[in-house]
Design an enzyme around this catalytic site. Structure first.
Site, PDB file in Angstrom:
ATOM      1  N   GLY A  66       0.785  -1.243   0.000  1.00 43.59           N
ATOM      2  CA  GLY A  66       0.000   0.000   0.000  1.00 43.59           C
ATOM      3  C   GLY A  66       0.810   1.283   0.000  1.00 43.59           C
ATOM      4  O   GLY A  66       0.274   2.347   0.264  1.00 43.59           O
ATOM      5  N   GLY A 116       2.570   2.511  -2.649  1.00 42.32           N
ATOM      6  CA  GLY A 116       2.645   3.170  -3.953  1.00 42.32           C
ATOM      7  C   GLY A 116       3.805   2.708  -4.812  1.00 42.32           C
ATOM      8  O   GLY A 116       4.053   3.272  -5.866  1.00 42.32           O
ATOM      9  N   LEU A 117       4.504   1.667  -4.356  1.00 44.26           N
ATOM     10  CA  LEU A 117       5.613   1.148  -5.172  1.00 44.26           C
ATOM     11  C   LEU A 117       5.196  -0.125  -5.913  1.00 44.26           C
ATOM     12  O   LEU A 117       6.028  -0.865  -6.416  1.00 44.26           O
ATOM     13  CB  LEU A 117       6.851   0.881  -4.308  1.00 44.26           C
ATOM     14  CG  LEU A 117       7.429   2.105  -3.590  1.00 44.26           C
ATOM     15  CD1 LEU A 117       8.634   1.726  -2.751  1.00 44.26           C
ATOM     16  CD2 LEU A 117       7.818   3.199  -4.583  1.00 44.26           C
ATOM     17  N   SER A 147       1.076  -4.614  -4.587  1.00 45.06           N
ATOM     18  CA  SER A 147      -0.005  -5.531  -4.966  1.00 45.06           C
ATOM     19  C   SER A 147       0.236  -6.053  -6.376  1.00 45.06           C
ATOM     20  O   SER A 147       0.033  -7.238  -6.650  1.00 45.06           O
ATOM     21  CB  SER A 147      -1.372  -4.854  -4.850  1.00 45.06           C
ATOM     22  OG  SER A 147      -1.523  -3.845  -5.806  1.00 45.06           O
ATOM     23  N   ASP A 198       0.680  -0.724 -13.476  1.00 45.23           N
ATOM     24  CA  ASP A 198       1.477  -1.350 -12.412  1.00 45.23           C
ATOM     25  C   ASP A 198       1.806  -2.805 -12.734  1.00 45.23           C
ATOM     26  O   ASP A 198       2.969  -3.228 -12.664  1.00 45.23           O
ATOM     27  CB  ASP A 198       0.730  -1.283 -11.070  1.00 45.23           C
ATOM     28  CG  ASP A 198       0.804   0.093 -10.433  1.00 45.23           C
ATOM     29  OD1 ASP A 198       1.178   1.049 -11.139  1.00 45.23           O
ATOM     30  OD2 ASP A 198       0.485   0.217  -9.228  1.00 45.23           O
TER      31      ASP A 198
HETATM   32  O1  PMV Z   1      -1.353   2.530  -6.981  1.00 48.74           O
HETATM   33  P1  PMV Z   1      -0.305   3.529  -7.421  1.00 48.74           P
HETATM   34  O2  PMV Z   1       0.109   4.460  -6.378  1.00 48.74           O
HETATM   35  O3  PMV Z   1       0.836   2.877  -8.146  1.00 48.74           O
HETATM   36  O4  PMV Z   1      -1.037   4.453  -8.504  1.00 48.74           O
HETATM   37  C1  PMV Z   1      -1.372   3.968  -9.750  1.00 48.74           C
HETATM   38  C2  PMV Z   1      -1.347   5.041 -10.738  1.00 48.74           C
HETATM   39  C3  PMV Z   1      -2.658   5.734 -11.047  1.00 48.74           C
HETATM   40  O5  PMV Z   1      -2.450   6.337 -12.309  1.00 48.74           O
HETATM   41  C4  PMV Z   1      -2.957   6.795 -10.013  1.00 48.74           C
HETATM   42  C5  PMV Z   1      -3.830   4.776 -11.112  1.00 48.74           C
HETATM   43  C6  PMV Z   1      -3.784   3.823 -12.287  1.00 48.74           C
HETATM   44  O6  PMV Z   1      -4.622   2.892 -12.267  1.00 48.74           O
HETATM   45  O7  PMV Z   1      -2.987   3.979 -13.205  1.00 48.74           O
END
Ligand code: PMV
Length: 323
Positions: free
Chosen positions: A98, A100-101, A104, A147
């Site tokens: 959780g 942001g790196l 998940s 991601d």
């Molecule tokens: O979950 P994070 O912090 O890696 O954010 C993902 C990036 C966003 O553009 C905010 C959301 C997305 O689904 O691309």
């Protein structure tokens, strides 16, 4: 034993805008999630200390494991006709979930890859990525998919959810270091994405203008990373992107302060990364002065700063199941 591992990531430019089809540039970093898969006589259990608990596959999962249930479901429905061997699965991550790196996503990718190998399916990366995305949808609602894609392939990648040139992997990405400044504030991608959606619905013209500028930043960054490696220019692009994220309402005083500390400590540029409203700020130190800038930042925020390297390694699978 099978070991599957996938990297964590940072978004360099274009977060949020990517949800609306604008290209975003991300890199994998030298922190990883590892999934170990062993055969067992007992029932299938998943241990994931970062999520503080374990899940017996035959029972309903704790909330944090819901995305894994989806991955098991997809694998079973598509490939196993409901028959699943008993497996003992351990998950370890170099960073907290959780933050942001991409924890998940790297867990989803490594788990899918590990299962693919354990079940002798030998799925290709594209398929593994698409199954991991099913898991990401459980965690994040309507994620763009950046991601799971960067953690599957690794390296530097430009991603757009709506273009024909959907995923562009940089052929020979440069190596560089980044400083991560931890706000220590929890964040929710869902909430931050909803906040931008709200602004978009109310002030569409304004937000589209911001997205256009972000698109130019991502395109220029891509060209810089691929060709000229003008790190000062790259730093300026990060700064510019942070200002636009402020306008989108996903920064806050905590993140702005970290950005300021990084810049005054000698970073060439700094911005929030990922969803925002908490999580990390990334800063680009000048080449050869990485440790010096890190130490200066540490004087202000202690051990909340760390130095990481970009990495080219995506999903890796080694070993085999014992019989
Ligand atoms: O979950 P994070 O912090 O890696 O954010 C993902 C990036 C966003 O553009 C905010 C959301 C997305 O689904 O691309």
């Amino acid at each position: 034993m099978i070991e599957a591992s996938a990297p964590h990531k940072v978004i360099l430019t274009g977060e949020h805008a990517v949800v609306y089809g604008v290209p975003s540039v991300a890199t994998s970093i030298n922190l990883r999630t590892r999934v170990e898969v062993r055969r067992t006589e007992k029932t299938t259990v998943i241990h994931a200390p970062p999520l503080s608990t374990r899940w017996v596959l035959s029972k309903s999962p704790p909330k944090e494991f819901e995305f894994m249930r989806r991955i098991f479901q997809v694998m079973q429905d598509r490939y196993l006709a409901g028959i699943m061997p008993n497996l003992d699965i351990h998950i370890h991550s170099d960073v907290e979930p959780g933050c942001g790196l991409g924890t998940s996503a790297s867990t989803a990718v490594a788990l899918t890859g590990g299962l693919s190998k354990a079940l002798k399916l030998n799925l290709d990366k594209q398929t593994i990525n698409s199954i991991a995305y099913e898991g990401e949808k459980i965690t994040h609602g309507t994620p763009s998919g950046i991601d799971n894609t960067i953690t599957t392939y690794g390296g530097v990648l430009s991603y757009s959810s709506e273009r024909s040139e959907h995923i562009k992997l940089m052929e020979d990405p440069p190596e560089f270091s980044l400083l991560l400044l931890d706000s220590k504030k929890d964040r929710s991608t869902k909430k931050a994405v909803a906040k931008v959606r709200n602004l978009y619905n109310r002030r569409r013209k304004l937000v589209e203008g911001i997205f256009k500028e972000i698109q130019e930043i991502s395109e220029t960054l891509w060209a810089e990373l691929q060709n000229s490696h003008d790190w000062e220019r790259i730093g300026q692009l990060l700064n510019k992107n942070h200002a636009l994220l402020q306008q989108l309402g996903v920064s806050n005083s905590l993140l702005d302060e970290l950005v300021e500390i990084a810049r005054t400590s000698g970073a060439l540029g700094a911005k929030l990364t990922g969803a925002g409203l908490g999580g990390y700020v990334i800063a680009l130190p000048p080449r050869g002065r990485e440790k010096l800038v890190k130490e200066r930042i540490a004087q202000e925020i202690g051990d909340r700063v760390s130095l990481v390297d970009s990495s080219r390694d995506g999903l890796e699978l080694v070993g085999q199941l014992d019989h």
